[in-house]
Design an enzyme around this catalytic site. Sequence first.
Site, mmCIF file in Angstrom:
data_model
loop_
_atom_site.group_PDB
_atom_site.id
_atom_site.type_symbol
_atom_site.label_atom_id
_atom_site.label_comp_id
_atom_site.label_asym_id
_atom_site.label_seq_id
_atom_site.Cartn_x
_atom_site.Cartn_y
_atom_site.Cartn_z
ATOM 1 C CB SER A 116 61.412 -85.323 68.212
ATOM 2 O OG SER A 116 62.086 -85.279 69.437
ATOM 3 C CG ASP B 38 58.450 -85.267 70.723
ATOM 4 O OD1 ASP B 38 59.494 -84.848 71.260
ATOM 5 O OD2 ASP B 38 58.326 -86.447 70.318
ATOM 6 C CB ALA C 260 73.977 -88.215 77.237
ATOM 7 C CG ASN C 261 69.086 -87.601 73.947
ATOM 8 O OD1 ASN C 261 68.295 -87.989 74.799
ATOM 9 N ND2 ASN C 261 69.242 -88.231 72.794
ATOM 10 N NE ARG D 232 75.262 -94.736 67.328
ATOM 11 C CZ ARG D 232 74.341 -93.815 67.037
ATOM 12 N NH1 ARG D 232 74.592 -92.528 67.189
ATOM 13 N NH2 ARG D 232 73.163 -94.167 66.572
ATOM 14 N N PRO D 233 77.454 -94.743 62.923
ATOM 15 C CG PRO D 233 76.387 -96.469 61.718
ATOM 16 C CD PRO D 233 77.440 -96.218 62.772
ATOM 17 C CB SER D 234 73.295 -90.549 62.595
ATOM 18 O OG SER D 234 71.934 -90.223 62.787
ATOM 19 C CB THR E 241 67.809 -89.786 63.459
ATOM 20 O OG1 THR E 241 68.922 -89.070 64.010
ATOM 21 C CG2 THR E 241 67.256 -90.719 64.506
ATOM 22 N NE ARG F 82 74.036 -88.653 65.906
ATOM 23 C CZ ARG F 82 73.430 -87.629 65.320
ATOM 24 N NH1 ARG F 82 74.077 -86.508 65.096
ATOM 25 N NH2 ARG F 82 72.172 -87.721 64.933
HETATM 26 P P1 NG1 Z 1 71.270 -90.954 66.153
HETATM 27 O O1 NG1 Z 1 70.954 -90.023 65.049
HETATM 28 O O2 NG1 Z 1 71.177 -92.425 65.775
HETATM 29 O O3 NG1 Z 1 72.566 -90.589 66.820
HETATM 30 C C1 NG1 Z 1 69.681 -89.571 67.802
HETATM 31 C C2 NG1 Z 1 70.203 -89.437 69.190
HETATM 32 C C3 NG1 Z 1 69.729 -90.622 70.010
HETATM 33 C C4 NG1 Z 1 68.205 -90.777 69.946
HETATM 34 C C5 NG1 Z 1 67.745 -90.747 68.489
HETATM 35 C C6 NG1 Z 1 66.240 -90.775 68.362
HETATM 36 C C7 NG1 Z 1 72.373 -88.592 69.943
HETATM 37 C C8 NG1 Z 1 73.847 -88.646 69.833
HETATM 38 N N1 NG1 Z 1 71.676 -89.430 69.194
HETATM 39 O O4 NG1 Z 1 70.144 -90.789 67.281
HETATM 40 O O5 NG1 Z 1 70.170 -90.498 71.327
HETATM 41 O O6 NG1 Z 1 67.572 -89.804 70.719
HETATM 42 O O7 NG1 Z 1 68.259 -89.613 67.818
HETATM 43 O O8 NG1 Z 1 65.658 -89.507 68.440
HETATM 44 O O9 NG1 Z 1 71.838 -87.782 70.727
HETATM 45 ZN ZN ZN Z 2 61.395 -85.729 71.355
#
Ligand code: NG1
Ligand code: ZN
Length: 533
Positions: free
Chosen positions: A66, A284, A377-378, A501-503, A505, A510
Amino acid sequence: DLHIESIKKFSELHPKPTELHFQYGTAGFRTLGSTLDSVVFRVGLLAGLRSKKLDGRTIGVMVTASHNPEQDNGVKLVDPRGEMLEASWEAYATSVANAPTTDALIDALQTLVQTVKIDLSKPAKVVYARDTRPSGPALISALEDGFKALGVEARDAGVTTTPILHYLVKAINTKGSKESYGEDSEEGYFRKLSEAFKKLIAGKAKPEPLVIDCANGVGALAAAKFAEYLGDTLPISLVNTSISSPGALNNACGADFVKTMQRLPSGLGDLLKPGQRACSLDGDADRLMYYYLDERGSFHMLDGDKISTLVATFIVDLVRLAGLDSEIKVGVVQTAYANGASTKYLAARLPVKCVPTGVKHLHHAAEHYDIGVYFEANGHGTVLFSQSTQDKFAKHEPSTPAQSTALNHLVNLTQLINQTVGDALSDMLLVEVVLAHKSYTGIEWNSLYADLPNRLVKVVVADRNAFKTEDAERRLVSPSGLQARIDELVRKYEGGRSFVRPSGTEDVVRVYAEATNKTQADELAFRVAGLVY
Ligand code: NG1
Ligand code: ZN
């Protein structure tokens, strides 16, 4: 049986790196492309087993990372209706990927077969694709070894976007049925969407050209093909289309760059006239960001929340104009990252629900509405029309020409929108339809509400798993005491809101903060980050 000898033989060619642990997260497996060989091979096996479990229905496999940097890659499975892999299989995928040896792999597969009761005599069918990353071809060979090892009937969809792969999965599985989703080819996808688009904008003024930043990724290929189908109904101009220049992918361009940096991607500076709208795809082509420069050259971003608001209010109006507002309810799904001003704007008009981050949560919540609009939002999101809603469209007898027109628009929207998953190209056409219907430029669209200034920061911590959340990730339950200290800080800021919150990915925590002015939003984010660290 499980073809144990054949799996063993192929598995020896794809040994698991001993020191690494892999996790099937919200975006499937995703990490450095050079470490993913064994994972992708094993995903080939998993896809075959998932198909057998589902009576030979076709499963999708997408190799992509992505918006991540070019050296990353990833792999995820797509379920038969074009949706994300069922959640219970994420843990099976993780344990299969982490089996340290070939023998352990066989054990993990046998455990899976027994636990979920897979009938191995069923056929296995898979369709697969990849994005433009340099590590893609080798990973695809590993995937194909997985298919060979299990005897999977596999169809190569080549280099294409994630949403087109999702479309193909659904089209293949509904072929010949009354729920047929369309022709199961890339051409079928372009034809379906462009025909719906042409019907929806018939009679509307021709827009000025739309500039599309393709992130130097696979979206460049898809958008170029799409342009041929769209003809002069939507003049487009493609930039950042260098899919084979090393290091170019997502570099200073693309939807994630724009959202994170809140500025113009490289390559567009001289192209845009004041007020002219442009958009960015991600690597992607499942995320979309719009923006424009004003007369003074200032950048204005129209993100997933702005898209959600624009689209949801348009659909609500059409439902009312069609005379269906007593029967069909439109709702919106967001995450905690949605700008507070968007939530306020929407909540005054229709039901809004907040769910944890990750497309699967948004998608499932949206399925509970007659028409569910969801966007992160992204810029990742789509609109879902329930089957009963689509049946109502088919049966409804409009009593005036105006009702009939609105109803036709709704039906055409069900064809234009990729309902399997967020799709930048489909969403882009959707935005263009709404702008054309409302005679909006980006400026009018942007003026529906003013975004609250906000700031997102990452914090590297010793153990992100120590951070546990509740209330759709808006509050921390652990580490204990931390939420109370965040609350105390937030109270000091006008219009303040912040959460941690913990990410899912990345190995980070974050921190998001909002306030009525930019300096305060930045300060709040950094002070909360200071508490977390
Ligand atoms: P994480 O890393 O869990 O914050 C990020 C994006 C999600 C989502 C996922 C999957 C932010 C803050 N977080 O998640 O919205 O798109 O990746 O790709 O944009
Ligand atoms: Zn993507």
